[in-house]
Design a protein around this motif. Sequence first.
Motif, PDB file in Angstrom:
ATOM      1  N   PHE A 146       7.376  -5.394  -4.578  1.00  0.00           N
ATOM      2  CA  PHE A 146       8.062  -4.201  -4.075  1.00  0.00           C
ATOM      3  C   PHE A 146       9.375  -4.685  -3.485  1.00  0.00           C
ATOM      4  CE2 PHE A 146       8.777  -0.820  -0.850  1.00  0.00           C
ATOM      5  CZ  PHE A 146       8.784   0.259  -1.720  1.00  0.00           C
ATOM      6  N   MET A 160      12.678  -3.711  -1.811  1.00  0.00           N
ATOM      7  CA  MET A 160      13.411  -2.643  -1.125  1.00  0.00           C
ATOM      8  C   MET A 160      14.441  -3.184  -0.134  1.00  0.00           C
ATOM      9  SD  MET A 160      11.657   0.391   1.093  1.00  0.00           S
ATOM     10  CE  MET A 160      12.512   1.295   2.345  1.00  0.00           C
ATOM     11  N   THR A 161      14.024  -4.114   0.722  1.00  0.00           N
ATOM     12  CA  THR A 161      14.896  -4.629   1.780  1.00  0.00           C
ATOM     13  C   THR A 161      16.111  -5.354   1.196  1.00  0.00           C
ATOM     14  OG1 THR A 161      12.953  -4.923   3.162  1.00  0.00           O
ATOM     15  CG2 THR A 161      14.915  -6.132   3.826  1.00  0.00           C
ATOM     16  N   GLY A 192      20.306  -5.506   5.786  1.00  0.00           N
ATOM     17  CA  GLY A 192      19.501  -4.686   6.688  1.00  0.00           C
ATOM     18  C   GLY A 192      18.297  -4.095   6.013  1.00  0.00           C
ATOM     19  N   GLY A 193      17.152  -4.225   6.674  1.00  0.00           N
ATOM     20  CA  GLY A 193      15.919  -3.685   6.100  1.00  0.00           C
ATOM     21  C   GLY A 193      15.484  -2.422   6.793  1.00  0.00           C
ATOM     22  N   ALA A 194      15.666  -2.395   8.133  1.00  0.00           N
ATOM     23  CA  ALA A 194      15.162  -1.262   8.911  1.00  0.00           C
ATOM     24  C   ALA A 194      16.062  -0.038   8.776  1.00  0.00           C
ATOM     25  CB  ALA A 194      15.036  -1.668  10.380  1.00  0.00           C
ATOM     26  N   PHE A 246      13.628 -10.747   0.774  1.00  0.00           N
ATOM     27  CA  PHE A 246      12.203 -10.729   1.114  1.00  0.00           C
ATOM     28  C   PHE A 246      11.369  -9.886   0.148  1.00  0.00           C
ATOM     29  CE2 PHE A 246      10.076 -12.882   4.610  1.00  0.00           C
ATOM     30  CZ  PHE A 246      11.105 -13.697   5.049  1.00  0.00           C
ATOM     31  N   SER A 251       8.584  -9.956  -1.710  1.00  0.00           N
ATOM     32  CA  SER A 251       7.419 -10.854  -1.728  1.00  0.00           C
ATOM     33  C   SER A 251       6.837 -10.981  -3.133  1.00  0.00           C
ATOM     34  CB  SER A 251       6.326 -10.331  -0.788  1.00  0.00           C
ATOM     35  OG  SER A 251       6.835 -10.222   0.513  1.00  0.00           O
ATOM     36  N   HIS A 294       8.954 -15.297  -0.747  1.00  0.00           N
ATOM     37  CA  HIS A 294       9.670 -14.044  -0.473  1.00  0.00           C
ATOM     38  C   HIS A 294      11.084 -14.207  -1.051  1.00  0.00           C
ATOM     39  CE1 HIS A 294       6.318 -13.093   2.101  1.00  0.00           C
ATOM     40  NE2 HIS A 294       6.449 -14.291   2.634  1.00  0.00           N
ATOM     41  N   VAL A 350       5.061 -11.519  12.159  1.00  0.00           N
ATOM     42  CA  VAL A 350       5.250 -10.951  10.818  1.00  0.00           C
ATOM     43  C   VAL A 350       4.818  -9.476  10.812  1.00  0.00           C
ATOM     44  CG1 VAL A 350       4.395 -11.015   8.437  1.00  0.00           C
ATOM     45  CG2 VAL A 350       5.095 -13.141   9.570  1.00  0.00           C
ATOM     46  N   ILE A 391       7.317  -7.053  12.012  1.00  0.00           N
ATOM     47  CA  ILE A 391       8.554  -6.892  11.232  1.00  0.00           C
ATOM     48  C   ILE A 391       8.287  -6.243   9.865  1.00  0.00           C
ATOM     49  CG2 ILE A 391      10.377  -8.166  10.018  1.00  0.00           C
ATOM     50  CD1 ILE A 391      10.851  -8.381  12.921  1.00  0.00           C
ATOM     51  N   ALA A 392       7.315  -6.839   9.121  1.00  0.00           N
ATOM     52  CA  ALA A 392       7.078  -6.361   7.749  1.00  0.00           C
ATOM     53  C   ALA A 392       6.696  -4.878   7.775  1.00  0.00           C
ATOM     54  CB  ALA A 392       5.965  -7.187   7.101  1.00  0.00           C
ATOM     55  N   ASP A 393       7.133  -4.146   6.769  1.00  0.00           N
ATOM     56  CA  ASP A 393       6.922  -2.687   6.697  1.00  0.00           C
ATOM     57  C   ASP A 393       7.596  -1.961   7.858  1.00  0.00           C
ATOM     58  OD1 ASP A 393       5.446  -3.070   4.421  1.00  0.00           O
ATOM     59  OD2 ASP A 393       3.500  -2.821   5.382  1.00  0.00           O
ATOM     60  N   GLY A 394       8.655  -2.550   8.389  1.00  0.00           N
ATOM     61  CA  GLY A 394       9.437  -1.891   9.439  1.00  0.00           C
ATOM     62  C   GLY A 394       9.144  -2.449  10.814  1.00  0.00           C
ATOM     63  N   PRO A 395      10.216  -2.727  11.609  1.00  0.00           N
ATOM     64  CA  PRO A 395      10.005  -3.324  12.931  1.00  0.00           C
ATOM     65  C   PRO A 395       9.356  -2.353  13.925  1.00  0.00           C
ATOM     66  CG  PRO A 395      12.368  -3.205  12.396  1.00  0.00           C
ATOM     67  CD  PRO A 395      11.631  -2.568  11.277  1.00  0.00           C
ATOM     68  N   GLU A 411      10.061  -1.340  16.843  1.00  0.00           N
ATOM     69  CA  GLU A 411      10.883  -0.316  17.518  1.00  0.00           C
ATOM     70  C   GLU A 411      11.001   0.957  16.687  1.00  0.00           C
ATOM     71  OE1 GLU A 411      11.602  -3.469  17.113  1.00  0.00           O
ATOM     72  OE2 GLU A 411      12.701  -4.315  18.816  1.00  0.00           O
TER      73      GLU A 411
HETATM   74  C1  LIG Z   1       6.330 -11.544   5.560  1.00  0.00           C
HETATM   75  C2  LIG Z   1       7.249 -10.427   5.169  1.00  0.00           C
HETATM   76  C3  LIG Z   1       7.082  -9.841   3.929  1.00  0.00           C
HETATM   77  C4  LIG Z   1       7.972  -8.830   3.521  1.00  0.00           C
HETATM   78  N1  LIG Z   1       7.808  -8.313   2.272  1.00  0.00           N
HETATM   79  C5  LIG Z   1       8.707  -7.405   1.821  1.00  0.00           C
HETATM   80  C6  LIG Z   1       8.617  -6.913   0.479  1.00  0.00           C
HETATM   81  O1  LIG Z   1       7.703  -7.290  -0.277  1.00  0.00           O
HETATM   82  N2  LIG Z   1       9.553  -6.057   0.046  1.00  0.00           N
HETATM   83  C7  LIG Z   1      10.581  -5.624   0.852  1.00  0.00           C
HETATM   84  O2  LIG Z   1      11.382  -4.827   0.404  1.00  0.00           O
HETATM   85  N3  LIG Z   1      10.690  -6.076   2.137  1.00  0.00           N
HETATM   86  C8  LIG Z   1       9.787  -6.960   2.629  1.00  0.00           C
HETATM   87  N4  LIG Z   1       9.900  -7.455   3.906  1.00  0.00           N
HETATM   88  C9  LIG Z   1      11.072  -7.071   4.707  1.00  0.00           C
HETATM   89  C10 LIG Z   1      10.759  -6.135   5.840  1.00  0.00           C
HETATM   90  O3  LIG Z   1      10.383  -4.869   5.384  1.00  0.00           O
HETATM   91  C11 LIG Z   1      12.004  -6.115   6.722  1.00  0.00           C
HETATM   92  O4  LIG Z   1      12.133  -7.418   7.269  1.00  0.00           O
HETATM   93  C12 LIG Z   1      11.954  -5.080   7.818  1.00  0.00           C
HETATM   94  O5  LIG Z   1      12.083  -3.781   7.306  1.00  0.00           O
HETATM   95  C13 LIG Z   1      13.079  -5.310   8.855  1.00  0.00           C
HETATM   96  O6  LIG Z   1      14.304  -5.451   8.236  1.00  0.00           O
HETATM   97  P1  LIG Z   1      15.250  -6.701   8.626  1.00  0.00           P
HETATM   98  O7  LIG Z   1      14.467  -7.946   8.484  1.00  0.00           O
HETATM   99  O8  LIG Z   1      16.497  -6.562   7.849  1.00  0.00           O
HETATM  100  O9  LIG Z   1      15.522  -6.518  10.152  1.00  0.00           O
HETATM  101  P2  LIG Z   1      16.668  -5.616  10.821  1.00  0.00           P
HETATM  102  O10 LIG Z   1      16.708  -4.295  10.146  1.00  0.00           O
HETATM  103  O11 LIG Z   1      17.909  -6.415  10.886  1.00  0.00           O
HETATM  104  O12 LIG Z   1      16.064  -5.461  12.265  1.00  0.00           O
HETATM  105  C14 LIG Z   1      16.029  -6.604  13.120  1.00  0.00           C
HETATM  106  C15 LIG Z   1      15.569  -6.184  14.504  1.00  0.00           C
HETATM  107  O13 LIG Z   1      16.475  -5.243  15.062  1.00  0.00           O
HETATM  108  C16 LIG Z   1      15.766  -4.327  15.878  1.00  0.00           C
HETATM  109  N5  LIG Z   1      15.896  -2.967  15.338  1.00  0.00           N
HETATM  110  C17 LIG Z   1      16.060  -2.604  14.046  1.00  0.00           C
HETATM  111  N6  LIG Z   1      16.122  -1.266  13.949  1.00  0.00           N
HETATM  112  C18 LIG Z   1      15.994  -0.769  15.194  1.00  0.00           C
HETATM  113  C19 LIG Z   1      15.990   0.542  15.763  1.00  0.00           C
HETATM  114  N7  LIG Z   1      16.117   1.633  14.987  1.00  0.00           N
HETATM  115  N8  LIG Z   1      15.832   0.671  17.103  1.00  0.00           N
HETATM  116  C20 LIG Z   1      15.689  -0.425  17.889  1.00  0.00           C
HETATM  117  N9  LIG Z   1      15.702  -1.677  17.420  1.00  0.00           N
HETATM  118  C21 LIG Z   1      15.844  -1.859  16.089  1.00  0.00           C
HETATM  119  C22 LIG Z   1      14.301  -4.749  15.850  1.00  0.00           C
HETATM  120  O14 LIG Z   1      14.054  -5.620  16.917  1.00  0.00           O
HETATM  121  C23 LIG Z   1      14.206  -5.502  14.520  1.00  0.00           C
HETATM  122  O15 LIG Z   1      13.138  -6.408  14.476  1.00  0.00           O
HETATM  123  C24 LIG Z   1       9.014  -8.413   4.371  1.00  0.00           C
HETATM  124  C25 LIG Z   1       9.154  -9.000   5.640  1.00  0.00           C
HETATM  125  C26 LIG Z   1       8.288  -9.992   6.033  1.00  0.00           C
HETATM  126  C27 LIG Z   1       8.476 -10.636   7.379  1.00  0.00           C
END
Ligand SMILES: Cc1cc2nc3c(=O)[nH]c(=O)nc-3n(C[C@H](O)[C@H](O)[C@H](O)COP(=O)(O)OP(=O)(O)OC[C@H]3O[C@@H](n4cnc5c(N)ncnc54)[C@H](O)[C@@H]3O)c2cc1C
Length: 432
Positions: free
Chosen positions: A136, A138-139, A143-145, A169, A171, A225, A376, A379-383, A385
Amino acid sequence: MGWDFSTDPEYQEQLDWVRDFVHDEIEPLDLAFPHHIVYDKSHPVHREVVKPLQAEVKRRGMWAWHLDRELGGTGEGQVKLALLNEILGRSSWAPMVFGAQAPDSGNAEILATYGTEEQKAKYLQPLLDGEIVSCFSMTEPQGGADPGVFQCAAVRDGDEYVINGEKWFSSNLRYAAFAIVMVVTDPDVPIYQGASMMLVPTDSPGVNIVRNVGIGGERLGEGSHAYVRYENVRVPADHVLGGEGQAFVIAQTRLGGGRIHHAMRSVGMCQRALDMLCERALSRTTQGSLLADKQMVQQYVADSWIQLHQFRLQVMHAAWVCEHVGGHKARLEIAGVKVATAKVLQEIVFRAMHLHGALGVSNEMPLIGMWTTAPVMGIADGPTEVHQVTIARQVLKSYKPAAGPWPSEHLPGRVAAAREKFASLLDEQAML
Ligand SMILES: Cc1cc2nc3c(=O)[nH]c(=O)nc-3n(C[C@H](O)[C@H](O)[C@H](O)COP(=O)(O)OP(=O)(O)OC[C@H]3O[C@@H](n4cnc5c(N)ncnc54)[C@H](O)[C@@H]3O)c2cc1C
């Protein structure tokens, strides 16, 4: 009345079988092979060991429990799945042996729900049969979140789409036969309407893995990943899943299921940590008495049990809501268990690790590996917060502001109203 916390005896028998099967047949795989081999179908262990184990699971009717019966699962629902996943959560390999591993379980769910007959035949069936694994994607690196910053895009060109952009990432992409890639298909509308899910065979020219990223103690270059660049990747126009613009609707279906399944498995991991904590407390003597006799250690045991018990009931309740009310109506409950998962894992596993002293943090116990799962899960599937925001919004929906300048629980007004209600009685009392 429907408040029943018992497991029906027939299902309990199946769970007892699963517990022994995982312990005797699957946990040795955890000990003998590195984690990433779980998804590497080309490794001979899949053919020689995993396939026969999967056949046994299918024979027992326990395969792909998360899916409805007509899709090859058991259709027995989320509550029973929660009890099953608690056991599978004790082992990295167990979900694969039971056809319930992430991200394939979530990908299978959305293919089953939104796929055309052709898409199901080509991608879902081999996934359900355990022949392939999927990804899957998506990220994105920036930026993932925040999906608002996603840039990876697909442009229609005749009977095909051409995909360009980066994902981060993703996976198991290195082992996957196909990826479900979220792409912008209409940059002129808000991304929530302008993004689509594209089915991309991973052997398509232009699917270029920049590097595979690892987590925890994995060495540089050894993870699974993918940081991937899609460079002029062409897919047939009928490879859009669920129609153009449907990516966010589909992502919600997928991520909701994935989040609660992680929570269910984490219950099992926490239980395993508590088992280790208690065994240690009863085994180690220091300054003339067992650790179990020290009050601070008793507090570890008590706090861990309370946390695990609360978490387990919360997960079971969320599973019940998904089963009886519908997953799409369980946003609050799923966000709740998502946030709790990381916190509970972190605290219980930490106590178990700490109580084992140097041994606990060493590579001779599984605890430090389990502990890295906690961040993990946050963070994974959305942080965390982001899910806390969802919870707060959902909770606040059922409230309204106070009618006047004072809170509705402000005592002077309430006391005056109560006095008025009982005025005659209060007057009589005053006359005595
Ligand atoms: C082991 C693992 C497997 C994964 N597998 C997949 C996969 O198969 N496919 C895929 O697409 N993605 C995958 N991911 C990615 C994961 O979905 C993202 O890491 C996650 O959505 C966060 O995005 P980011 O890492 O860019 O963090 P960012 O979006 O940069 O966020 C970093 C930090 O900022 C803060 N933050 C972010 N948004 C807010 C908010 N609205 N309010 C307050 N604080 C906030 C939080 O502290 C957050 O942890 C995986 C991640 C991990 C760790």
